[in-house]
Design a protein around this motif. Structure first.
Motif, PDB file in Angstrom:
ATOM      1  N   TYR A 279      63.002  22.112  87.460  1.00  0.00           N
ATOM      2  CA  TYR A 279      63.498  21.436  88.652  1.00  0.00           C
ATOM      3  C   TYR A 279      65.035  21.366  88.725  1.00  0.00           C
ATOM      4  O   TYR A 279      65.624  21.722  89.760  1.00  0.00           O
ATOM      5  N   PRO A 280      65.723  20.947  87.676  1.00  0.00           N
ATOM      6  CA  PRO A 280      67.201  20.892  87.768  1.00  0.00           C
ATOM      7  C   PRO A 280      67.814  22.268  88.026  1.00  0.00           C
ATOM      8  O   PRO A 280      68.767  22.391  88.801  1.00  0.00           O
ATOM      9  N   GLU A 281      67.273  23.301  87.396  1.00  0.00           N
ATOM     10  CA  GLU A 281      67.791  24.656  87.589  1.00  0.00           C
ATOM     11  C   GLU A 281      67.600  25.115  89.038  1.00  0.00           C
ATOM     12  O   GLU A 281      68.515  25.688  89.647  1.00  0.00           O
ATOM     13  N   VAL A 282      66.413  24.866  89.593  1.00  0.00           N
ATOM     14  CA  VAL A 282      66.138  25.270  90.977  1.00  0.00           C
ATOM     15  C   VAL A 282      67.052  24.514  91.943  1.00  0.00           C
ATOM     16  O   VAL A 282      67.591  25.096  92.899  1.00  0.00           O
ATOM     17  N   GLU A 283      67.234  23.232  91.703  1.00  0.00           N
ATOM     18  CA  GLU A 283      68.144  22.462  92.565  1.00  0.00           C
ATOM     19  C   GLU A 283      69.543  23.074  92.578  1.00  0.00           C
ATOM     20  O   GLU A 283      70.171  23.197  93.638  1.00  0.00           O
ATOM     21  N   ARG A 284      70.040  23.457  91.415  1.00  0.00           N
ATOM     22  CA  ARG A 284      71.379  24.054  91.340  1.00  0.00           C
ATOM     23  C   ARG A 284      71.422  25.384  92.096  1.00  0.00           C
ATOM     24  O   ARG A 284      72.376  25.655  92.839  1.00  0.00           O
ATOM     25  N   GLU A 285      70.412  26.211  91.919  1.00  0.00           N
ATOM     26  CA  GLU A 285      70.403  27.507  92.596  1.00  0.00           C
ATOM     27  C   GLU A 285      70.321  27.339  94.111  1.00  0.00           C
ATOM     28  O   GLU A 285      70.984  28.067  94.865  1.00  0.00           O
ATOM     29  N   LEU A 286      69.514  26.395  94.573  1.00  0.00           N
ATOM     30  CA  LEU A 286      69.379  26.190  96.020  1.00  0.00           C
ATOM     31  C   LEU A 286      70.670  25.640  96.614  1.00  0.00           C
ATOM     32  O   LEU A 286      71.059  26.019  97.728  1.00  0.00           O
ATOM     33  N   ALA A 287      71.340  24.742  95.895  1.00  0.00           N
ATOM     34  CA  ALA A 287      72.608  24.202  96.391  1.00  0.00           C
ATOM     35  C   ALA A 287      73.647  25.310  96.529  1.00  0.00           C
ATOM     36  O   ALA A 287      74.392  25.379  97.511  1.00  0.00           O
ATOM     37  N   VAL A 359      63.499  36.928 106.268  1.00  0.00           N
ATOM     38  CA  VAL A 359      64.064  36.292 105.075  1.00  0.00           C
ATOM     39  C   VAL A 359      65.575  36.489 105.118  1.00  0.00           C
ATOM     40  O   VAL A 359      66.063  37.628 105.154  1.00  0.00           O
ATOM     41  N   LEU A 360      66.316  35.393 105.115  1.00  0.00           N
ATOM     42  CA  LEU A 360      67.771  35.458 105.268  1.00  0.00           C
ATOM     43  C   LEU A 360      68.468  35.686 103.920  1.00  0.00           C
ATOM     44  O   LEU A 360      67.885  35.459 102.845  1.00  0.00           O
ATOM     45  N   PRO A 361      69.737  36.111 103.949  1.00  0.00           N
ATOM     46  CA  PRO A 361      70.456  36.481 102.716  1.00  0.00           C
ATOM     47  C   PRO A 361      70.520  35.396 101.660  1.00  0.00           C
ATOM     48  O   PRO A 361      70.617  35.709 100.463  1.00  0.00           O
ATOM     49  N   ALA A 362      70.490  34.135 102.052  1.00  0.00           N
ATOM     50  CA  ALA A 362      70.577  33.067 101.049  1.00  0.00           C
ATOM     51  C   ALA A 362      69.489  33.199  99.991  1.00  0.00           C
ATOM     52  O   ALA A 362      69.707  32.886  98.811  1.00  0.00           O
ATOM     53  N   VAL A 363      68.318  33.692 100.387  1.00  0.00           N
ATOM     54  CA  VAL A 363      67.205  33.832  99.434  1.00  0.00           C
ATOM     55  C   VAL A 363      67.531  34.874  98.370  1.00  0.00           C
ATOM     56  O   VAL A 363      67.121  34.744  97.208  1.00  0.00           O
ATOM     57  N   THR A 364      68.268  35.895  98.731  1.00  0.00           N
ATOM     58  CA  THR A 364      68.565  36.966  97.774  1.00  0.00           C
ATOM     59  C   THR A 364      69.496  36.509  96.660  1.00  0.00           C
ATOM     60  O   THR A 364      69.610  37.183  95.636  1.00  0.00           O
ATOM     61  N   THR A 365      70.171  35.384  96.834  1.00  0.00           N
ATOM     62  CA  THR A 365      71.062  34.887  95.786  1.00  0.00           C
ATOM     63  C   THR A 365      70.306  34.175  94.676  1.00  0.00           C
ATOM     64  O   THR A 365      70.890  33.882  93.626  1.00  0.00           O
ATOM     65  N   SER A 367      67.712  33.648  91.565  1.00  0.00           N
ATOM     66  CA  SER A 367      67.311  34.504  90.451  1.00  0.00           C
ATOM     67  C   SER A 367      65.950  35.129  90.753  1.00  0.00           C
ATOM     68  O   SER A 367      65.184  34.646  91.588  1.00  0.00           O
ATOM     69  N   GLU A 368      65.636  36.212  90.068  1.00  0.00           N
ATOM     70  CA  GLU A 368      64.490  37.048  90.436  1.00  0.00           C
ATOM     71  C   GLU A 368      63.178  36.266  90.503  1.00  0.00           C
ATOM     72  O   GLU A 368      62.384  36.445  91.443  1.00  0.00           O
ATOM     73  N   ARG A 369      62.920  35.417  89.545  1.00  0.00           N
ATOM     74  CA  ARG A 369      61.658  34.680  89.520  1.00  0.00           C
ATOM     75  C   ARG A 369      61.474  33.862  90.787  1.00  0.00           C
ATOM     76  O   ARG A 369      60.392  33.850  91.378  1.00  0.00           O
ATOM     77  N   TYR A 370      62.516  33.175  91.210  1.00  0.00           N
ATOM     78  CA  TYR A 370      62.413  32.308  92.379  1.00  0.00           C
ATOM     79  C   TYR A 370      62.456  33.124  93.672  1.00  0.00           C
ATOM     80  O   TYR A 370      61.743  32.817  94.629  1.00  0.00           O
ATOM     81  N   ARG A 371      63.258  34.153  93.688  1.00  0.00           N
ATOM     82  CA  ARG A 371      63.324  35.016  94.874  1.00  0.00           C
ATOM     83  C   ARG A 371      61.968  35.661  95.145  1.00  0.00           C
ATOM     84  O   ARG A 371      61.490  35.682  96.294  1.00  0.00           O
ATOM     85  N   GLU A 372      61.332  36.169  94.103  1.00  0.00           N
ATOM     86  CA  GLU A 372      60.033  36.819  94.289  1.00  0.00           C
ATOM     87  C   GLU A 372      58.962  35.824  94.723  1.00  0.00           C
ATOM     88  O   GLU A 372      58.065  36.169  95.496  1.00  0.00           O
ATOM     89  N   ALA A 373      59.046  34.607  94.246  1.00  0.00           N
ATOM     90  CA  ALA A 373      58.080  33.585  94.669  1.00  0.00           C
ATOM     91  C   ALA A 373      58.200  33.328  96.172  1.00  0.00           C
ATOM     92  O   ALA A 373      57.191  33.207  96.884  1.00  0.00           O
ATOM     93  N   VAL A 374      59.426  33.247  96.666  1.00  0.00           N
ATOM     94  CA  VAL A 374      59.636  33.030  98.098  1.00  0.00           C
ATOM     95  C   VAL A 374      59.117  34.214  98.898  1.00  0.00           C
ATOM     96  O   VAL A 374      58.447  34.052  99.931  1.00  0.00           O
ATOM     97  N   LEU A 375      59.385  35.432  98.444  1.00  0.00           N
ATOM     98  CA  LEU A 375      58.929  36.622  99.159  1.00  0.00           C
ATOM     99  C   LEU A 375      57.404  36.730  99.163  1.00  0.00           C
ATOM    100  O   LEU A 375      56.802  37.123 100.169  1.00  0.00           O
ATOM    101  N   ARG A 376      56.760  36.378  98.063  1.00  0.00           N
ATOM    102  CA  ARG A 376      55.288  36.410  98.020  1.00  0.00           C
ATOM    103  C   ARG A 376      54.690  35.442  99.031  1.00  0.00           C
ATOM    104  O   ARG A 376      53.701  35.756  99.699  1.00  0.00           O
ATOM    105  N   GLU A 377      55.285  34.266  99.138  1.00  0.00           N
ATOM    106  CA  GLU A 377      54.765  33.287 100.086  1.00  0.00           C
ATOM    107  C   GLU A 377      54.992  33.756 101.519  1.00  0.00           C
ATOM    108  O   GLU A 377      54.134  33.565 102.390  1.00  0.00           O
TER     109      GLU A 377
END
Length: 394
Positions: A279-287, A359-365, A367-377
């Protein structure tokens, strides 16, 4: 006479062998029968059930509300709640049996002074079967379970509900409501009625109706506490794993639509223990992806070229659900826009319910694990997915 200390609230339909054992265990409670009532919400009219109640008339105060309706766990609980008169509601599924001292200890240790807390009890044996297909179960007499209940009462067993293991400690501290299983927990009646904490009947079938209820309990400021000294035994019963999974999928989307939160969308993908860890890592990446303080990523639904469209990774500004002008321009003029504060790991929409997802460019920033999860959904909910690089998926 004053109000009973407890109302034991039980939802019921077509579990006759189990409910007889539940009643038998309640009839052997050391708490005097005048101090608690058993209130059953039965979604069926059954002569056999009524006959079972008669077996315990001299040992239990049983109140039953019957309604011939399609099974809905929340509905059954709510019917019972509305007829309960106890100071504290003990929610007990029709497959949980309690040791003889359970109710007395629960009251004396946790509610004797009017405490406003939600007590979660151990459900011994539940974790072993929750992910198992069970086609048939042999009906055993209560004498078969009496010895096991005595061991639980004495506190001499080293078997614990998995929620009490060290692996769960951090997740429980961060998300206590997640672990409030409706099969065995307690809450004061005053707290429930003051905050309108009935169960949501929009959940249909197996799924997270108790977790969502726990979230609303926690949102009132009521502590949710797991107590090792409050313990019951889960009874075996038939379980259709495929049917449970199908309804859970739908119910999880309903849950997310009602409470669109980062922790929940992550949990639907990664599970709650892993969500706690990342959770803390994802929050930092999303910010970082959103591009600054006061900005966040969201999902916007509307009309694109006359068809249902979705934009994932939209930057919302000013702490409000307002898309940026750039995002707004992607939709048809005057298209009503539905903005949801989700990153896109999980979405409250049905499979292939959207024609096109961008899917907008912000998603591509990410990391791969989280980016792929968003694309799968995105691929799950949309017939066509357009990525920032001009590619198409789905």
């Amino acid at each position: 006479m004053g109000r009973p200390k407890f109302s034991v609230v039980i939802p019921y339909k077509q579990r006759l062998d189990n409910i007889r054992l539940v009643f038998a265990a309640l009839a052997e409670q050391t708490m005097d029968r005048s101090e608690f009532q058993v209130v059953v919400g039965a979604l069926e009219y059954s002569r056999e059930y009524v006959a079972t109640c008669r077996e315990f008339m001299d040992r239990l105060d049983i109140v039953t509300v019957m309604s011939d309706e399609k099974w809905n766990l929340s509905r059954a609980r709510n019917l019972a709640i509305k007829q309960a008169t106890g100071q504290v509601y003990v929610f007990l599924d029709a497959d949980m049996v309690l040791p003889p001292n359970c109710l007395r200890n629960l009251y004396d240790r946790h509610y004797a002074h009017g405490q406003s807390i939600c007590v979660v009890g151990q459900m011994i044996g539940y974790d072993e079967v929750v992910d198992s297909q069970v086609d048939a179960v042999e009906a055993l007499p209560f004498s078969h379970y009496r010895e096991a209940l005595a061991v639980l009462d004495a506190g001499t067993t080293d078997v614990l509900d998995e929620r009490w293991s060290p692996a769960y400690e951090s997740a429980i501290a961060r998300f206590p409501w997640v672990f409030a299983r409706g099969g065995f927990l307690a809450l004061s009646a005053d707290t429930l009625h003051r905050h309108g904490l009935l169960f949501d009947e929009g959940f249909d079938g197996w799924g997270p109706e108790d977790q969502e209820w726990g979230f609303r309990v926690a949102s009132t400021g009521t502590p949710i506490v797991l107590r090792e000294d409050v313990v019951g035994l889960h009874l075996p019963h038939a379980r259709d794993l495929s049917a449970n999974g199908a309804t859970a999928h739908v119910n999880n989307r309903y849950y997310l639509g009602k409470w669109p939160r980062l922790d929940l969308e992550l949990a639907l993908v990664f599970g709650w223990l892993e969500t706690d860890r990342i959770y803390p890592e994802v929050e930092r990446e999303l910010a970082a992806a959103a591009g600054g303080e006061g900005r966040a990523l969201g999902v916007v639904r509307g009309t694109i070229n006359g068809r249902t469209g979705l934009v994932v990774g939209a930057v919302t500004e000013g702490g409000s659900l307002r898309p940026s002008p750039e995002t707004d321009a992607l939709f048809d003029p005057r298209s009503p826009l539905d903005v949801v504060p989700l990153a896109g790991f999980a979405l409250p929409y049905g499979d292939k319910s959207v024609e096109e997802c961008r899917v907008l460019p912000a998603v591509t920033t990410l990391s791969e694990r989280y980016r792929e999860a968003v694309l799968r959904e995105a691929e799950r909910v949309a017939h066509k997915v357009l990525t920032p690089a001009g590619g198409e998926r789905g």
